[in-house]
Enzyme design. Structure first.
Site, PDB file in Angstrom:
ATOM      1  CE  LYS A   1     -19.868 -38.213 -37.189  1.00 34.44           C
ATOM      2  NZ  LYS A   1     -20.954 -37.338 -37.613  1.00 34.44           N
TER       3      LYS A   1
ATOM      4  CD  GLU B   1     -25.846 -48.378 -26.494  1.00 38.61           C
ATOM      5  OE1 GLU B   1     -24.833 -47.693 -26.755  1.00 38.61           O
ATOM      6  OE2 GLU B   1     -26.947 -47.880 -26.169  1.00 38.61           O
TER       7      GLU B   1
ATOM      8  N   GLY C   1     -24.141 -39.943 -38.827  1.00 40.70           N
ATOM      9  CA  GLY C   1     -24.194 -41.394 -38.625  1.00 40.70           C
ATOM     10  C   GLY C   1     -25.256 -42.069 -39.496  1.00 40.70           C
TER      11      GLY C   1
ATOM     12  CD  GLU D   1     -30.333 -40.469 -34.572  1.00 41.60           C
ATOM     13  OE1 GLU D   1     -29.536 -40.515 -35.519  1.00 41.60           O
ATOM     14  OE2 GLU D   1     -30.209 -41.181 -33.556  1.00 41.60           O
TER      15      GLU D   1
ATOM     16  CG  HIS E   1     -51.683 -61.947 -43.916  1.00 48.62           C
ATOM     17  ND1 HIS E   1     -52.851 -62.595 -44.283  1.00 48.62           N
ATOM     18  CD2 HIS E   1     -50.967 -61.793 -45.050  1.00 48.62           C
ATOM     19  CE1 HIS E   1     -52.818 -62.839 -45.589  1.00 48.62           C
ATOM     20  NE2 HIS E   1     -51.682 -62.356 -46.077  1.00 48.62           N
TER      21      HIS E   1
ATOM     22  CE  LYS F   1     -26.221 -41.510 -27.274  1.00 45.70           C
ATOM     23  NZ  LYS F   1     -25.332 -40.965 -28.274  1.00 45.70           N
TER      24      LYS F   1
HETATM   25  O1  F6P Z   1     -27.343 -42.210 -30.055  1.00 42.47           O
HETATM   26  C1  F6P Z   1     -27.627 -41.913 -31.387  1.00 42.47           C
HETATM   27  C2  F6P Z   1     -26.412 -42.057 -32.244  1.00 42.47           C
HETATM   28  O2  F6P Z   1     -25.504 -41.040 -31.970  1.00 42.47           O
HETATM   29  C3  F6P Z   1     -26.777 -42.083 -33.723  1.00 42.47           C
HETATM   30  O3  F6P Z   1     -26.931 -40.819 -34.250  1.00 42.47           O
HETATM   31  C4  F6P Z   1     -25.647 -42.868 -34.289  1.00 42.47           C
HETATM   32  O4  F6P Z   1     -25.930 -43.364 -35.566  1.00 42.47           O
HETATM   33  C5  F6P Z   1     -25.502 -43.948 -33.248  1.00 42.47           C
HETATM   34  O5  F6P Z   1     -25.765 -43.307 -32.028  1.00 42.47           O
HETATM   35  C6  F6P Z   1     -24.176 -44.637 -33.199  1.00 42.47           C
HETATM   36  O6  F6P Z   1     -23.131 -43.724 -32.965  1.00 42.47           O
HETATM   37  P1  F6P Z   1     -21.637 -44.126 -33.258  1.00 42.47           P
HETATM   38  O7  F6P Z   1     -21.490 -44.468 -34.683  1.00 42.47           O
HETATM   39  O8  F6P Z   1     -20.840 -42.919 -32.871  1.00 42.47           O
HETATM   40  O9  F6P Z   1     -21.316 -45.307 -32.373  1.00 42.47           O
END
Ligand code: F6P
Length: 546
Positions: free
Chosen positions: A204, A210, A265, A351, A382, A510
């Site tokens: 988004k 990552e 998101g 969240e 199990h 973060k």
């Molecule tokens: O760190 C949490 C978050 O902002 C979530 O709310 C979101 O779904 C995810 O990271 C990924 O964010 P993006 O789609 O902006 O990479």
């Protein structure tokens, strides 16, 4: 309104004392109509909530609580595009993405439906070209594999849906990479042909470390194999709200599919974030998924609160969290294809409602969102079910079962269904010491041995659960199920007075990680951190050097 000031809150507190002393066994014994009384249907989903520790008084007071805290007005404000995400000044309109009606949905006076539909038409046109073999890789070959790179809401929703509907998938194979651990992308790329692989970079914000790290690695993998940068245009598309960042990354805006800041998101699978679903299953099935969610939206908007599925689930959750002291809630899907549903619901719920200040910034004086956890139910039996049956905590369970699904093997599905029904029955009724004694004596046990065995074999019962039944698992019922949970979370947030649509709680980690990364890279020292963190950093630096 602060829920503890609602008259129904005080009533429920009083009533909880009575409820603590009542056993589900008695409730079923006293009322042969109990299951009829406490069942509801909507959008193709049947909810049996009779195995909850409630009676008519409880349900009436819970519904009164929803009314007194203004759930209906808050629901209408969401659907009509008011900026209910007050800390980010945004509307919350994931429901507009699946709105099949004609009435305009206004954000700042502008109808958003035409824009949604034209972006979806672009998405579908692109997906059709990939699926029909018209969109070709840089060597002129068709696409056989799609790798979605995203995390959180840009991963969990599409991944869960693709897994759930895999038995009817007829497009390219889809793979998902979320973890920045290099092992994840290495494993995903192993065996893939760069000339036939399409990457969907889903973010988004397009700033998520990552995702960008994995996207750069994927890009390099492709460019190394192709021998030129121009291949990127045939193998990379982006899904985002941030056009500038997408182009800065090197993905042409023509290869970007957009959505809007009023889609959270974790509520975004209905937008272009659903691209992997469309590629794997086709636009028609995606339309059905949207239609199922729209069915549930209509149910939520128009059904009286006492028969409204999301409202009932939400109220039962509030009952356990705020009045009977429960702190966690299990999601136990029985159909294996729903195996990622608990992870998806963890983000959706935790969240959204894992918060301790109200929307006006005041601290809450009551418990809010519980810990959501789970795994496919039959595997759980199990593993973790021991604690559900005999542990000390009160943990309500959602049993989820589709009665029909594609490719059922003879002899399998019956066992699955029987197990699901048996577990909720066992949790509710338990097994008394007398029943255990009778059972063991019939097997020939007696005396001290018998008496010593009894406490370990007793089940207290009175452990609540919901059973959600889908006649069939298909895109439409799945869409309805997901929208059901979205609205459940909404109703709970509305009662607790939370803003369920921001997530400030993810920011501090973060921020600190970006500083610590600089320390690990030798760019700054670690003095800003506590001694524990310094020692961990030190250890990591030594390990890297060694
Ligand atoms: O760190 C949490 C978050 O902002 C979530 O709310 C979101 O779904 C995810 O990271 C990924 O964010 P993006 O789609 O902006 O990479």
């Amino acid at each position: 309104m602060n829920p503890i000031q609602a008259p129904a809150w005080a009533e429920l507190l009083r009533h909880a004392d009575h409820a603590r002393g009542t056993h589900l066994r008695e409730l079923f014994r006293e009322d042969p109509q109990r299951v009829q009384r406490y069942s509801a249907d909507g959008a193709g989903i049947h909810l049996d909530y009779s195995k909850n520790r409630v009676n008519d008084v409880t349900m009436a007071q819970l519904v009164a609580l929803a009314k007194q805290t203004g759930v209906e007005a808050q629901r209408d404000a969401m659907f009509s595009g008011e900026a209910i995400n007050n800390t980010e000044h945004r509307a919350v309109l994931h429901t507009a993405l699946r709105n099949l009606g004609d009435a305009p949905v206004l954000v700042d006076g502008r109808d958003v439906l035409p824009e949604i539909r034209s972006e979806r038409a672009r998405l579908y046109a692109f997906a059709r070209r990939v699926r029909d073999g018209q969109w070709l890789g840089h060597t002129g070959q068709t696409i056989t594999d799609v790798v979605n790179i995203g995390i959180g809401g840009s991963d969990l929703g599409p991944l869960m849906v693709c897994e759930a509907l895999k038995p009817v998938a007829d497009g390219p194979r889809v793979h998902f990479v979320s973890n920045v651990d290099g092992a994840a992308i290495q494993q995903a790329l192993r065996g893939l042909d760069p000339a036939r692989t399409l990457f969907v970079i889903a973010s988004k914000t397009f700033t998520t470390i990552e995702t960008l790290t994995n996207a750069r690695t994927a890009r390099q993998w492709l460019v190394d194999a192709a021998g030129n940068e121009s291949a990127v245009a045939r193998h990379f598309v982006a899904v985002s709200t941030n056009r500038d960042k997408v182009t800065e990354f090197g993905i042409d805006a023509d290869n970007m599919f957009g959505f809007w800041d009023w889609v959270g998101g974790r509520y975004s699978l209905w937008s272009a974030i659903g691209l992997p679903i469309v590629l794997s299953l086709g636009p028609d099935r995606f339309d059905e998924l949207l239609a199922g969610a729209y069915d549930m939206d209509q149910h939520f908007r128009t059904t009286p609160l006492a028969e409204n599925l999301p409202v009932i689930l939400a109220l039962l959750g509030v009952w356990y969290v705020d009045f009977l002291g429960s702190r966690s809630h299990v999601i136990a899907p029985y159909n294996n294809v729903l195996h990622r549903l608990p992870a998806f619901l963890q983000q959706l719920d935790m969240e959204s409602n894992g918060k301790s200040v109200r929307r006006d910034g005041a601290r809450v004086e009551y418990a809010t969102g519980p810990v959501i956890w789970g795994e496919p139910g039959i595997n759980g039996q199990h593993a973790y079910f021991q604690l559900l049956h005999q542990g000390t905590a009160l943990i309500p369970v959602d049993f989820i079962l589709a009665l029909r699904q594609p490719n059922v093997l003879p002899g399998h599905h019956r066992t699955l269904m029987a197990s699901c029904f048996a577990q909720s029955a066992a949790l509710a009724r338990g097994k008394t010491a007398d029943e255990v004694r009778a059972e063991l004596s019939a097997r020939g046990m007696s005396g001290d041995e018998l008496e010593a065995a009894i406490p370990h074999r007793v089940f207290g019962g009175n452990r609540p659960s919901n059973t959600l039944v889908l006649d069939e698992l298909n895109p439409r019922t799945l869409g309805a199920l997901l929208a059901l949970y979205e609205h459940k979370v909404f109703v709970q947030g509305a009662i607790w007075g939370l803003n369920s649509f921001d997530q400030w709680g993810v920011e501090l980690g973060k921020q600190l990680a970006s500083g610590i990364e600089k320390v690990l890279a030798g760019e700054t020292d670690a003095s800003a951190y506590d001694s524990s963190t310094q020692a961990l950093i030190e250890r990591a630096i030594h390990a890297q050097q060694g």
